[in-house]
Design a protein around this motif. Structure first.
Motif, mmCIF file in Angstrom:
data_model
loop_
_atom_site.group_PDB
_atom_site.id
_atom_site.type_symbol
_atom_site.label_atom_id
_atom_site.label_comp_id
_atom_site.label_asym_id
_atom_site.label_seq_id
_atom_site.Cartn_x
_atom_site.Cartn_y
_atom_site.Cartn_z
ATOM 1 N N CYS A 121 -4.224 -11.862 -6.395
ATOM 2 C CA CYS A 121 -5.201 -10.787 -6.493
ATOM 3 C C CYS A 121 -4.630 -9.696 -7.404
ATOM 4 O O CYS A 121 -3.495 -9.239 -7.187
ATOM 5 N N SER A 122 -5.405 -9.295 -8.398
ATOM 6 C CA SER A 122 -4.884 -8.440 -9.467
ATOM 7 C C SER A 122 -5.734 -7.183 -9.632
ATOM 8 O O SER A 122 -6.967 -7.248 -9.569
ATOM 9 N N PHE A 123 -5.038 -6.056 -9.880
ATOM 10 C CA PHE A 123 -5.727 -4.772 -9.965
ATOM 11 C C PHE A 123 -5.112 -3.900 -11.051
ATOM 12 O O PHE A 123 -3.906 -3.933 -11.281
ATOM 13 N N ASP A 124 -5.965 -3.105 -11.668
ATOM 14 C CA ASP A 124 -5.534 -2.092 -12.628
ATOM 15 C C ASP A 124 -5.254 -0.809 -11.840
ATOM 16 O O ASP A 124 -6.185 -0.206 -11.282
ATOM 17 N N PRO A 125 -3.992 -0.366 -11.764
ATOM 18 C CA PRO A 125 -3.665 0.811 -10.943
ATOM 19 C C PRO A 125 -4.273 2.118 -11.447
ATOM 20 O O PRO A 125 -4.320 3.097 -10.702
ATOM 21 N N SER A 126 -4.745 2.137 -12.691
ATOM 22 C CA SER A 126 -5.397 3.338 -13.198
ATOM 23 C C SER A 126 -6.840 3.437 -12.713
ATOM 24 O O SER A 126 -7.469 4.497 -12.819
ATOM 25 N N LYS A 127 -7.342 2.330 -12.160
ATOM 26 C CA LYS A 127 -8.730 2.305 -11.681
ATOM 27 C C LYS A 127 -8.817 2.059 -10.179
ATOM 28 O O LYS A 127 -9.669 2.631 -9.502
ATOM 29 N N ALA A 128 -7.963 1.190 -9.663
ATOM 30 C CA ALA A 128 -7.985 0.870 -8.241
ATOM 31 C C ALA A 128 -7.145 1.877 -7.450
ATOM 32 O O ALA A 128 -6.113 2.348 -7.930
ATOM 33 N N ASP A 129 -7.592 2.191 -6.257
ATOM 34 C CA ASP A 129 -6.870 3.124 -5.379
ATOM 35 C C ASP A 129 -5.898 2.302 -4.523
ATOM 36 O O ASP A 129 -6.241 1.843 -3.439
ATOM 37 N N ILE A 130 -4.685 2.107 -5.046
ATOM 38 C CA ILE A 130 -3.656 1.335 -4.362
ATOM 39 C C ILE A 130 -2.800 2.290 -3.537
ATOM 40 O O ILE A 130 -2.296 3.279 -4.061
ATOM 41 N N ARG A 131 -2.640 1.984 -2.248
ATOM 42 C CA ARG A 131 -1.890 2.884 -1.370
ATOM 43 C C ARG A 131 -0.931 2.108 -0.477
ATOM 44 O O ARG A 131 -1.035 0.891 -0.330
ATOM 45 N N LEU A 132 -0.018 2.856 0.129
ATOM 46 C CA LEU A 132 0.882 2.313 1.140
ATOM 47 C C LEU A 132 0.565 2.953 2.486
ATOM 48 O O LEU A 132 0.262 4.141 2.560
ATOM 49 N N PHE A 133 0.661 2.139 3.538
ATOM 50 C CA PHE A 133 0.412 2.620 4.889
ATOM 51 C C PHE A 133 1.485 2.078 5.822
ATOM 52 O O PHE A 133 1.911 0.935 5.693
ATOM 53 N N LEU A 156 -5.454 -0.727 10.743
ATOM 54 C CA LEU A 156 -5.584 0.066 9.516
ATOM 55 C C LEU A 156 -7.047 0.163 9.108
ATOM 56 O O LEU A 156 -7.528 1.241 8.737
ATOM 57 N N SER A 157 -7.757 -0.941 9.182
ATOM 58 C CA SER A 157 -9.167 -0.949 8.811
ATOM 59 C C SER A 157 -9.970 0.017 9.675
ATOM 60 O O SER A 157 -10.813 0.775 9.173
ATOM 61 N N SER A 158 -9.691 0.034 10.971
ATOM 62 C CA SER A 158 -10.401 0.938 11.876
ATOM 63 C C SER A 158 -10.117 2.397 11.544
ATOM 64 O O SER A 158 -11.020 3.244 11.549
ATOM 65 N N ALA A 159 -8.837 2.697 11.255
ATOM 66 C CA ALA A 159 -8.460 4.073 10.912
ATOM 67 C C ALA A 159 -9.130 4.519 9.615
ATOM 68 O O ALA A 159 -9.613 5.651 9.512
ATOM 69 N N HIS A 207 -14.443 7.020 6.520
ATOM 70 C CA HIS A 207 -15.479 6.547 5.601
ATOM 71 C C HIS A 207 -14.863 5.836 4.397
ATOM 72 O O HIS A 207 -15.333 5.983 3.263
ATOM 73 N N GLN A 208 -13.823 5.071 4.658
ATOM 74 C CA GLN A 208 -13.161 4.260 3.642
ATOM 75 C C GLN A 208 -13.017 2.832 4.164
ATOM 76 O O GLN A 208 -13.114 2.590 5.367
ATOM 77 N N PHE A 209 -12.762 1.901 3.251
ATOM 78 C CA PHE A 209 -12.606 0.517 3.687
ATOM 79 C C PHE A 209 -11.604 -0.217 2.796
ATOM 80 O O PHE A 209 -11.324 0.191 1.663
ATOM 81 N N ILE A 264 0.450 -2.673 1.959
ATOM 82 C CA ILE A 264 -0.114 -2.243 0.676
ATOM 83 C C ILE A 264 -1.605 -2.543 0.722
ATOM 84 O O ILE A 264 -2.005 -3.662 1.065
ATOM 85 N N ALA A 265 -2.428 -1.564 0.386
ATOM 86 C CA ALA A 265 -3.871 -1.788 0.430
ATOM 87 C C ALA A 265 -4.566 -1.165 -0.768
ATOM 88 O O ALA A 265 -4.151 -0.114 -1.264
ATOM 89 N N VAL A 266 -5.608 -1.839 -1.222
ATOM 90 C CA VAL A 266 -6.533 -1.268 -2.196
ATOM 91 C C VAL A 266 -7.728 -0.771 -1.395
ATOM 92 O O VAL A 266 -8.345 -1.528 -0.644
ATOM 93 N N VAL A 267 -8.046 0.504 -1.561
ATOM 94 C CA VAL A 267 -9.019 1.172 -0.702
ATOM 95 C C VAL A 267 -10.162 1.732 -1.549
ATOM 96 O O VAL A 267 -9.949 2.198 -2.665
ATOM 97 N N GLU A 268 -11.360 1.693 -0.978
ATOM 98 C CA GLU A 268 -12.506 2.354 -1.609
ATOM 99 C C GLU A 268 -13.232 3.196 -0.556
ATOM 100 O O GLU A 268 -13.116 2.949 0.642
ATOM 101 N N ARG A 269 -13.972 4.176 -1.026
ATOM 102 C CA ARG A 269 -14.777 4.996 -0.141
ATOM 103 C C ARG A 269 -16.141 4.348 0.067
ATOM 104 O O ARG A 269 -16.679 3.700 -0.840
ATOM 105 N N VAL A 270 -16.691 4.533 1.246
ATOM 106 C CA VAL A 270 -18.045 4.080 1.508
ATOM 107 C C VAL A 270 -19.004 4.901 0.651
ATOM 108 O O VAL A 270 -18.975 6.143 0.707
ATOM 109 N N PRO A 271 -19.818 4.257 -0.162
ATOM 110 C CA PRO A 271 -20.711 5.039 -1.033
ATOM 111 C C PRO A 271 -21.840 5.690 -0.252
ATOM 112 O O PRO A 271 -22.225 5.233 0.824
#
Length: 251
Positions: free
Chosen positions: A39-51, A67-70, A75-77, A242-249
């Motif tokens: 699975c590949s991501f551009d770090p300038s576009k994807a919100d990559i985080r550590l938890f 983590l998913s529940s938190a 309002h993120q997933f 390590i997770a790639v996270v997005e906000r619920v639109p």
């Protein structure tokens, strides 16, 4: 609240419809007789985080579900997640761990047993929207101020060369996961679907993904969460994630 319920149900239905199909940012690869998920991501576009620990309760997440529940409460997933390094019995990180620019545990240069101490080990980091993997001494010499960093070991690929202790005929086969960054800045997260040697795992990064530097994250406990594919591994407890996270639109 109703908006978020509707959005969650739409995600669930989409996941069920796709079944085991992978989303566009992931692919299956065959290499040296074994199967891998990349699975590949551009770090300038994807919100990559550590938890590691819940900011509210202070407890270790221990797995993708917690983590998913938190995140959902914020309002993120999760788009993608993977175990992000080795850990102690209390699930705290082994070696350097930086989350949201805050160093939670210091870098380790000590000797010891196990894969973490198979020198050289290294650090995966993101700073100013750019990702990297560096051998530990090179990371220290660079005086970086990253947004996130996790130390693990051994390094898989070091400046285009395989770790010197890897053997092409090794009889040590385990499920493994790791991370590398290619010359175009893309971060590649990889998990083996079959038990593999260190040597073969490293050649996948060097020869197929073209990463000059790549880092081993862990072995038997290797786990991945790809909600769009209906996959969430949960057999083992986890420390750093390590997770790639997005906000619920807004709907």
């Amino acid at each position: 609240m109703r908006r978020f319920v509707i959005y969650f149900l739409s995600l669930l239905l989409a996941t069920q419809a796709r079944g085991s199909e992978l989303p566009s940012y992931c692919l299956r690869m065959e290499h040296a007789g074994a199967a891998y998920t990349v699975c590949s991501f551009d770090p300038s576009k994807a919100d990559i985080r550590l938890f590691s620990r819940d900011d509210v309760t202070g407890a270790s997440y221990g797995g993708f579900a917690a983590l998913s529940s938190a995140l959902w409460r914020q309002h993120q997933f999760i788009v993608f997640a993977m175990n992000g390094g080795m850990y102690h019995r209390d699930l705290s990180p082994v070696g350097l761990y930086i989350e949201n620019k805050i160093e939670k545990t210091p870098i380790s240069t000590a000797g010891g047993w196990g894969n973490f101490h198979m020198q050289p080990n290294g650090v995966f980091f993101i700073a100013d929207g750019k990702a990297g993997v560096r051998e530990t001494s090179a990371y220290l010499n660079a005086n970086l101020k990253p947004d996130l960093a996790t130390q693990s070991g051994p390094m898989l690929v070091i400046d285009g060369k395989l770790h010197p202790r890897f053997l092409a005929d090794s009889d040590s086969f385990k499920r493994r996961n790791g991370v590398g960054v290619s010359s175009d800045g893309i971060v590649h997260f990889v998990i083996s679907e079959d038990p593999v040697r260190f040597y073969d795992f490293a050649t996948l990064f060097r020869d197929r993904l073209k990463t000059d530097n790549a880092l081993y994250l862990d072995g038997t406990i290797s786990s991945v969460d790809i909600p769009a594919a209906g996959r969430r591994d949960s057999l083992f407890p986890m420390g750093p994630i390590i997770a790639v996270v997005e906000r619920v639109p807004d709907l």
